[in-house]
Design a protein around this motif. Structure first.
Motif, mmCIF file in Angstrom:
data_model
loop_
_atom_site.group_PDB
_atom_site.id
_atom_site.type_symbol
_atom_site.label_atom_id
_atom_site.label_comp_id
_atom_site.label_asym_id
_atom_site.label_seq_id
_atom_site.Cartn_x
_atom_site.Cartn_y
_atom_site.Cartn_z
ATOM 1 N N VAL A 195 0.840 -1.205 0.000
ATOM 2 C CA VAL A 195 0.000 0.000 0.000
ATOM 3 C C VAL A 195 0.875 1.255 0.000
ATOM 4 O O VAL A 195 0.605 2.214 -0.737
ATOM 5 C CB VAL A 195 -0.977 -0.008 1.201
ATOM 6 C CG1 VAL A 195 -1.628 1.343 1.399
ATOM 7 C CG2 VAL A 195 -2.042 -1.072 0.998
ATOM 8 N N VAL A 196 1.925 1.273 0.794
ATOM 9 C CA VAL A 196 2.829 2.432 0.823
ATOM 10 C C VAL A 196 3.489 2.618 -0.544
ATOM 11 O O VAL A 196 3.619 3.748 -1.035
ATOM 12 C CB VAL A 196 3.877 2.285 1.947
ATOM 13 C CG1 VAL A 196 4.997 3.295 1.801
ATOM 14 C CG2 VAL A 196 3.210 2.428 3.302
ATOM 15 N N ALA A 197 3.895 1.523 -1.182
ATOM 16 C CA ALA A 197 4.475 1.626 -2.528
ATOM 17 C C ALA A 197 3.452 2.217 -3.496
ATOM 18 O O ALA A 197 3.796 3.042 -4.343
ATOM 19 C CB ALA A 197 4.942 0.254 -3.011
ATOM 20 N N GLY A 198 2.194 1.835 -3.370
ATOM 21 C CA GLY A 198 1.148 2.389 -4.223
ATOM 22 C C GLY A 198 0.925 3.864 -3.972
ATOM 23 O O GLY A 198 0.723 4.642 -4.904
ATOM 24 N N ILE A 199 0.980 4.266 -2.708
ATOM 25 C CA ILE A 199 0.821 5.683 -2.374
ATOM 26 C C ILE A 199 1.980 6.493 -2.946
ATOM 27 O O ILE A 199 1.788 7.600 -3.456
ATOM 28 C CB ILE A 199 0.691 5.862 -0.847
ATOM 29 C CG1 ILE A 199 -0.654 5.292 -0.371
ATOM 30 C CG2 ILE A 199 0.817 7.329 -0.456
ATOM 31 C CD1 ILE A 199 -0.819 5.224 1.120
ATOM 32 N N PRO A 201 5.519 8.041 -11.645
ATOM 33 C CA PRO A 201 5.070 7.100 -12.675
ATOM 34 C C PRO A 201 4.860 5.702 -12.088
ATOM 35 O O PRO A 201 5.683 5.205 -11.331
ATOM 36 C CB PRO A 201 6.224 7.077 -13.671
ATOM 37 C CG PRO A 201 7.023 8.287 -13.398
ATOM 38 C CD PRO A 201 6.811 8.633 -11.962
ATOM 39 N N GLY A 202 3.762 5.111 -12.435
ATOM 40 C CA GLY A 202 3.464 3.762 -11.964
ATOM 41 C C GLY A 202 1.983 3.594 -11.712
ATOM 42 O O GLY A 202 1.243 4.565 -11.596
ATOM 43 N N PRO A 203 1.541 2.375 -11.591
ATOM 44 C CA PRO A 203 0.110 2.085 -11.393
ATOM 45 C C PRO A 203 -0.286 2.196 -9.924
ATOM 46 O O PRO A 203 -0.557 1.193 -9.257
ATOM 47 C CB PRO A 203 -0.014 0.653 -11.907
ATOM 48 C CG PRO A 203 1.320 0.049 -11.593
ATOM 49 C CD PRO A 203 2.321 1.158 -11.781
ATOM 50 N N GLY A 204 -0.315 3.397 -9.392
ATOM 51 C CA GLY A 204 -0.535 3.626 -7.967
ATOM 52 C C GLY A 204 -1.789 2.989 -7.409
ATOM 53 O O GLY A 204 -1.751 2.247 -6.434
ATOM 54 N N MET A 225 3.557 5.724 -5.613
ATOM 55 C CA MET A 225 3.375 5.741 -7.064
ATOM 56 C C MET A 225 2.286 6.698 -7.531
ATOM 57 O O MET A 225 2.192 6.969 -8.727
ATOM 58 C CB MET A 225 3.046 4.341 -7.571
ATOM 59 C CG MET A 225 4.202 3.412 -7.615
ATOM 60 S SD MET A 225 3.656 1.871 -8.342
ATOM 61 C CE MET A 225 4.792 0.747 -7.597
ATOM 62 N N LEU A 226 1.451 7.193 -6.629
ATOM 63 C CA LEU A 226 0.385 8.099 -7.067
ATOM 64 C C LEU A 226 0.945 9.335 -7.775
ATOM 65 O O LEU A 226 0.529 9.639 -8.887
ATOM 66 C CB LEU A 226 -0.514 8.479 -5.893
ATOM 67 C CG LEU A 226 -1.476 7.391 -5.427
ATOM 68 C CD1 LEU A 226 -2.233 7.846 -4.194
ATOM 69 C CD2 LEU A 226 -2.435 6.995 -6.516
ATOM 70 N N PRO A 227 1.890 10.081 -7.172
ATOM 71 C CA PRO A 227 2.426 11.232 -7.912
ATOM 72 C C PRO A 227 3.545 10.856 -8.878
ATOM 73 O O PRO A 227 3.882 11.625 -9.763
ATOM 74 C CB PRO A 227 2.963 12.138 -6.808
ATOM 75 C CG PRO A 227 3.338 11.213 -5.712
ATOM 76 C CD PRO A 227 2.328 10.094 -5.776
#
Length: 150
Positions: free
Chosen positions: A59-63, A69-72, A65-67
């Motif tokens: 989840v932290v990795a996704g957060i 590049p990546g599939p946040g 990735m939000l700003p």
């Protein structure tokens, strides 16, 4: 030897994958940990801590990735799915999210909504085109290499 039956003399019958999926979805909420893990309190607690830490990292990795590049959002929902294997609150959040995404997809496929969105997008593009045209008519295009020192 465990044959999958609870009574002596019974024969276990193999089922196809759809029956197993239906049983799992009807199973309800709760831990998906193996039975030998659930049977031992300390092992089950450490299992839950491990699942929580792995889900938190995802989840932290996704957060992050939000700003960047990546599939946040996909990664965040992946972390929620990891948590949902063990925690009821995450299962409920994931069910609610799936329901809302399905409803939004159905609304987006409605012909009236699609027509409205196409019309609004077209109007917005015309307005932006007119504004760019007025700006270019009034100020023109000045390339950076042709700007005179002032």
């Amino acid at each position: 030897m465990n044959t999958g039956s609870s009574e002596p003399g019974e024969v276990a019958v193999a089922t196809n994958g759809t029956d197993v999926d239906r049983e799992r979805s009807e199973q309800g909420l709760g831990s998906r940990a193996p039975e030998f893990v659930k049977a031992r309190r300390l092992l089950h607690l450490s299992w839950q801590v491990g699942v929580f830490i792995i889900g938190l990292a995802v989840v932290v990795a996704g957060i992050i990735m939000l700003p960047l590049p990546g599939p946040g959002w996909v990664v965040i929902f992946g972390g929620m799915a990891i948590w949902a294997t063990e925690f009821v609150w995450a299962q409920l959040v994931l069910r609610w999210t799936k329901r809302k995404v399905t409803e939004a997809a159905q609304r987006a496929l409605d012909p009236k909504v699609r027509r409205r969105n196409i019309i609004l997008t077209s109007i917005g593009l015309v307005i932006v085109g007119v504004l760019v045209g007025v700006y270019l008519w009034k100020f023109g295009i000045q390339m950076p290499w042709k700007i005179k020192d002032q």
